[in-house]
Write a protein that holds these residues in place. Structure first.
Motif, PDB file in Angstrom:
ATOM      1  N   MET A 144     -21.545 -20.672  17.821  1.00 57.32           N
ATOM      2  CA  MET A 144     -21.525 -21.110  19.361  1.00 57.32           C
ATOM      3  C   MET A 144     -19.650 -20.923  19.188  1.00 57.32           C
ATOM      4  SD  MET A 144     -24.113 -21.887  20.647  1.00 57.32           S
ATOM      5  CE  MET A 144     -23.727 -22.822  21.621  1.00 57.32           C
ATOM      6  N   ARG A 145     -19.357 -21.549  18.379  1.00 52.61           N
ATOM      7  CA  ARG A 145     -17.977 -21.763  18.090  1.00 52.61           C
ATOM      8  C   ARG A 145     -17.574 -20.587  18.480  1.00 52.61           C
ATOM      9  NH1 ARG A 145     -17.800 -25.273  13.889  1.00 52.61           N
ATOM     10  NH2 ARG A 145     -17.845 -23.307  12.438  1.00 52.61           N
ATOM     11  N   LYS A 146     -17.637 -19.451  17.801  1.00 54.58           N
ATOM     12  CA  LYS A 146     -17.205 -17.898  17.894  1.00 54.58           C
ATOM     13  C   LYS A 146     -18.172 -17.300  20.081  1.00 54.58           C
ATOM     14  CE  LYS A 146     -17.014 -16.731  13.438  1.00 54.58           C
ATOM     15  NZ  LYS A 146     -17.690 -15.519  12.859  1.00 54.58           N
ATOM     16  N   GLU A 147     -18.483 -17.528  20.205  1.00 51.44           N
ATOM     17  CA  GLU A 147     -19.333 -17.704  21.217  1.00 51.44           C
ATOM     18  C   GLU A 147     -18.747 -17.915  22.354  1.00 51.44           C
ATOM     19  OE1 GLU A 147     -23.479 -18.070  22.186  1.00 51.44           O
ATOM     20  OE2 GLU A 147     -24.257 -16.170  20.730  1.00 51.44           O
ATOM     21  N   ASN A 148     -17.970 -19.104  22.431  1.00 52.85           N
ATOM     22  CA  ASN A 148     -17.501 -20.061  22.967  1.00 52.85           C
ATOM     23  C   ASN A 148     -15.604 -19.163  23.463  1.00 52.85           C
ATOM     24  OD1 ASN A 148     -19.436 -21.405  24.125  1.00 52.85           O
ATOM     25  ND2 ASN A 148     -18.615 -23.762  22.660  1.00 52.85           N
ATOM     26  N   GLN A 149     -15.456 -18.315  21.979  1.00 51.83           N
ATOM     27  CA  GLN A 149     -14.214 -18.141  21.723  1.00 51.83           C
ATOM     28  C   GLN A 149     -14.275 -17.201  22.937  1.00 51.83           C
ATOM     29  OE1 GLN A 149     -13.615 -17.805  18.048  1.00 51.83           O
ATOM     30  NE2 GLN A 149     -12.680 -19.753  17.950  1.00 51.83           N
ATOM     31  N   VAL A 150     -14.985 -15.563  22.574  1.00 50.91           N
ATOM     32  CA  VAL A 150     -15.500 -15.196  23.043  1.00 50.91           C
ATOM     33  C   VAL A 150     -15.533 -15.026  24.718  1.00 50.91           C
ATOM     34  CG1 VAL A 150     -16.963 -13.118  24.314  1.00 50.91           C
ATOM     35  CG2 VAL A 150     -16.552 -13.557  21.500  1.00 50.91           C
ATOM     36  N   TYR A 151     -16.421 -16.254  25.250  1.00 46.03           N
ATOM     37  CA  TYR A 151     -15.942 -16.550  26.742  1.00 46.03           C
ATOM     38  C   TYR A 151     -14.652 -16.988  27.206  1.00 46.03           C
ATOM     39  CZ  TYR A 151     -21.030 -16.919  26.543  1.00 46.03           C
ATOM     40  OH  TYR A 151     -22.747 -16.047  25.997  1.00 46.03           O
ATOM     41  N   SER A 152     -14.292 -17.803  26.212  1.00 50.00           N
ATOM     42  CA  SER A 152     -12.653 -18.513  26.304  1.00 50.00           C
ATOM     43  C   SER A 152     -12.145 -17.363  27.159  1.00 50.00           C
ATOM     44  CB  SER A 152     -12.240 -19.478  25.941  1.00 50.00           C
ATOM     45  OG  SER A 152     -12.084 -18.886  24.133  1.00 50.00           O
ATOM     46  N   ALA A 153     -11.729 -16.066  26.442  1.00 50.21           N
ATOM     47  CA  ALA A 153     -11.195 -14.695  26.234  1.00 50.21           C
ATOM     48  C   ALA A 153     -11.575 -14.233  27.574  1.00 50.21           C
ATOM     49  CB  ALA A 153     -10.859 -14.495  24.565  1.00 50.21           C
ATOM     50  N   GLU A 154     -12.065 -13.862  27.707  1.00 50.51           N
ATOM     51  CA  GLU A 154     -12.775 -13.353  29.340  1.00 50.51           C
ATOM     52  C   GLU A 154     -12.626 -14.338  29.728  1.00 50.51           C
ATOM     53  OE1 GLU A 154     -17.548 -13.186  29.084  1.00 50.51           O
ATOM     54  OE2 GLU A 154     -16.889 -11.077  27.447  1.00 50.51           O
ATOM     55  N   GLU A 155     -12.673 -15.613  30.202  1.00 51.93           N
ATOM     56  CA  GLU A 155     -12.501 -16.747  31.191  1.00 51.93           C
ATOM     57  C   GLU A 155     -10.629 -16.336  31.294  1.00 51.93           C
ATOM     58  OE1 GLU A 155     -15.953 -19.548  30.705  1.00 51.93           O
ATOM     59  OE2 GLU A 155     -13.536 -19.905  30.392  1.00 51.93           O
ATOM     60  N   LYS A 156      -9.551 -16.590  30.135  1.00 49.83           N
ATOM     61  CA  LYS A 156      -8.764 -16.073  30.016  1.00 49.83           C
ATOM     62  C   LYS A 156      -7.965 -15.186  30.871  1.00 49.83           C
ATOM     63  CE  LYS A 156      -7.686 -18.841  26.369  1.00 49.83           C
ATOM     64  NZ  LYS A 156      -6.636 -19.028  24.755  1.00 49.83           N
ATOM     65  N   ALA A 157      -9.086 -13.411  30.648  1.00 53.67           N
ATOM     66  CA  ALA A 157      -8.725 -11.949  31.206  1.00 53.67           C
ATOM     67  C   ALA A 157      -9.057 -12.238  33.198  1.00 53.67           C
ATOM     68  CB  ALA A 157      -9.480 -11.594  30.497  1.00 53.67           C
TER      69      ALA A 157
END
Length: 79
Positions: free
Chosen positions: A33-46
């Motif tokens: 779940m933490r890794k998935e959240n990191q991916v989402y936050s990277a997409e949100e940052k982009a």
């Protein structure tokens, strides 16, 4: 495995340092779940970076348009 053990027995084994399969499963889910959240936050940052770039470009265009208008007015006044 811990099949057939009571909750107290499982807890005592975990206190000794053994990792029981149920606990390992919960930890692995938490890591996933933490890794998935990191991916989402990277997409949100982009997405935010792209939005900010568009907003800066629009603001810069407004400034340039205002500057051109002022220059045109100054040239017109001197004629």
């Amino acid at each position: 495995g811990e099949i057939g053990l009571k909750t107290e027995q499982i807890e005592s084994f975990e206190k000794l340092g053994y990792v029981m399969s149920g606990s390992r499963h919960a930890r692995m889910n938490a890591v996933r779940m933490r890794k998935e959240n990191q991916v989402y936050s990277a997409e949100e940052k982009a997405a935010m970076a792209a939005l900010n770039k568009e907003e800066r470009a629009a603001k810069e265009q407004r400034v340039l348009d205002d500057f051109r208008r002022l220059v045109a007015e100054q040239i017109e006044q001197r004629r």
